[in-house]
Scaffold this active site. Structure first.
Site, PDB file in Angstrom:
ATOM      1  CG  ASP A 126      19.443   6.443  75.340  1.00 51.62           C
ATOM      2  OD1 ASP A 126      18.479   4.263  75.291  1.00 51.62           O
ATOM      3  OD2 ASP A 126      19.834   6.053  74.126  1.00 51.62           O
ATOM      4  CG  ASP A 274      21.733  13.134  60.801  1.00 50.93           C
ATOM      5  OD1 ASP A 274      22.693  12.858  60.391  1.00 50.93           O
ATOM      6  OD2 ASP A 274      21.132  14.190  61.384  1.00 50.93           O
TER       7      ASP A 274
END
Length: 546
Positions: A126, A274
């Site tokens: 990205d 996460d």
């Protein structure tokens, strides 16, 4: 004097305990003319004791983790059989402006001794700087060498890391997904040692332990390593052995793709995507495995400002996850100990705003308490302080003894630093936790990686991705001066037993504040230049990525 003699006689004669004696003393006419409770005193003491009790509860929980770590030490998984046919694994490498470390990461993954036909590698980039050219060139070079690797660059960076991982899964063909952040250096046998455990069809994720290639770089990186060792040894170890929920750490682990999809996939409404996915998957019935014997080297932040940014992101993300997931956990059919551990795990960072609040009211509380007599301080305040602070010592000493049985005693030298840094981080982490509680969206500043290995010195300060100090270090220095005044007050009142605790606050706030300022302004003065603007990633979703 007469009031003190009456209190002593009541204690010796069994006339009550320190708490009942304390409240009796507030209204005892013996003290008329010497001390009388008033509205100010009560306004200070009630929140003071409430905060101490809550902090002590989280301290006792740390003792419980150490206890469970040893009590269930025999709960270890048996060695799994080697697969007759190795499954397909997708290796995802999410990066954002990692020009200094991306080639090192790809080189490590290229050394995996896993069947090439059963492995695919995705570089999920990205980046907005020259990292794109570095990463693309690196991928093309390894493609020519026959490595099954592909480069995926997004122009629409929605969801940040969670979005990148989700986008990569669309084209992934692996039954399992291994993930590594840019600063990690996984060993060549990583997949061969983790994949066999998935012979259990309900195993959703395997997490390995982090180790650190620049642990000995400075006192700061030593402290960071000790803090993380406590998490990976005691927290993960105790939760896994006890059968409670624990979390994937975003890197150095392997997921069963079906578990990700069953839990609802990657979502980017928290900063710790996460942990969010981990709890959702375990609520769906998937269980996790922790393998501390497999360590995955990584790089620690060498800048104080970068370290503080990282810790603040984790603090805010866990609180966001608590708001999102904890009600589901508490309503579930999971055992009580699972719910209790999830509560303490996800809400642990509430201690930071409480610590800052305690810091602000500590001096007036000391004045009130000293006027009431040091006996009450010793019998009530001191045990609460010990419950909330000494548990930290046992927590990290045990983890270092487990990992380094021959050299763990050197940890005693770093314990004051560990406790002081924990205190110093409280201001920025408290702000992040409050932002999470009140739903405040924030911008994200990345944690820079400079390819610092071992004890090498110099070089990083000349690289880009530097952090600005902002106003936070000035607040930390101000608190350090405030506590220095509290030390002077304690000495003048001959209350020497409180001085070591107060000095930890002085040291912690001044160390983090001055080091944050020094690494920015002194380096800028020495280099005779101007720092680049800090890299900021927009937060339209309220959940910037990695």
């Amino acid at each position: 004097m007469q009031g003190w003699l009456s209190i002593t006689a009541m204690w010796i004669g069994g006339g009550g305990n320190p708490i009942s004696n304390y409240f009796r003393r507030l209204t005892d006419p013996t003290f008329r003319g010497l001390y009388q409770a008033n509205a100010f005193d009560l306004a200070v003491m009630l929140p003071y004791f409430l905060v101490l009790v809550v902090l002590a509860a989280y301290g006792i929980h740390r003792y419980a983790l150490v206890y469970n770590f040893y009590k269930y030490r025999h709960h270890v998984p048996p060695s799994p059989p080697q697969p007759t046919e190795w499954p397909k694994v997708t290796i995802q490498l999410p990066i954002f402006n990692e020009r200094y470390v991306i080639e090192r990461l790809v080189e490590c993954v290229a050394q995996f001794d896993y069947p090439r036909g059963k492995m695919e590698i995705q570089v999920l980039d990205d980046s907005t700087d020259e990292t794109r050219e570095v990463a693309r060139s690196c991928v093309e070079r390894y493609q020519q060498l026959g490595l099954p690797i592909q480069y995926l660059h997004r122009t629409n960076r929605e969801g940040f890391k969670a979005g990148a991982l989700h986008e990569g899964l669309k084209s992934a063909t692996g039954e399992f997904v291994a993930m590594f952040d840019a600063d990690f250096m996984p060993p060549a046998d990583f997949l061969r040692r983790t994949i066999p455990y998935f012979c259990d069809p309900k195993l959703g994720m395997v997490q390995t332990r982090w180790s650190y290639v620049n642990r000995n770089y400075s006192a700061l990186t030593e402290v960071e390593a000790i803090l993380l060792d406590g998490h990976f040894v005691i927290e993960h170890g105790a939760r896994y052995r006890r059968g409670a929920f624990f979390n994937f750490n975003g890197t150095a682990g392997v997921w069963r793709r079906a578990a990700i999809e069953d839990a609802g996939g990657w979502q980017h409404d928290t900063l710790t995507e996460d942990t969010d996915l981990s709890y959702r998957a375990q609520l769906c019935g998937w269980h996790f495995l922790y393998l501390p014997e497999i360590d995955c080297p990584s790089e620690l932040p060498v800048e104080m400002n970068a370290f503080k940014t990282q810790q603040a992101r984790w603090a805010k993300g866990l609180m966001q996850t608590a708001k999102k997931i904890l009600p589901r956990v508490l309503r579930s059919d999971e055992p009580g100990y699972v719910k209790a551990e999830a509560f303490f795990h996800l809400t642990a960072n509430i201690s930071y705003p409480l610590m800052v609040f305690l810091s602000v009211i500590l001096l007036p509380a000391m004045i009130v308490r000293f006027s009431q007599g040091w006996f009450q301080v010793l019998m009530i305040d001191l045990p609460l302080f010990l419950a909330s602070t000494c548990s930290i010592s046992s927590f990290y000493l045990v983890s270092e003894r487990v990992l380094y049985p021959k050299t763990w005693k050197r940890t005693f030298l770093y314990l004051p630093f560990v406790m002081a840094v924990g205190i110093g981080l409280s201001v920025q982490n408290a702000l992040s936790v409050l932002e999470a509680i009140f739903g405040v969206k924030s911008e994200f500043t990345r944690t820079p990686k400079y390819k610092i290995e071992g004890q090498q010195r110099g070089g990083w300060h000349k690289k880009t991705y530097r952090k600005r100090a902002g106003w936070m270090p000035f607040a930390e220095v101000a608190l350090g001066i405030y506590f220095a005044a509290a030390v002077v007050y304690a000495i003048l009142n001959e209350n020497y037993i409180t001085v070591p605790f107060l000095l930890l606050f002085v040291w912690g706030y001044l160390y983090t504040g001055l080091m944050s300022l020094g690494q920015v302004y002194l380096e800028r003065w020495r280099l005779g230049g101007v720092l680049e603007p800090a890299e900021v990633r927009g937060a339209a979703t309220g959940a910037p990525g990695f």
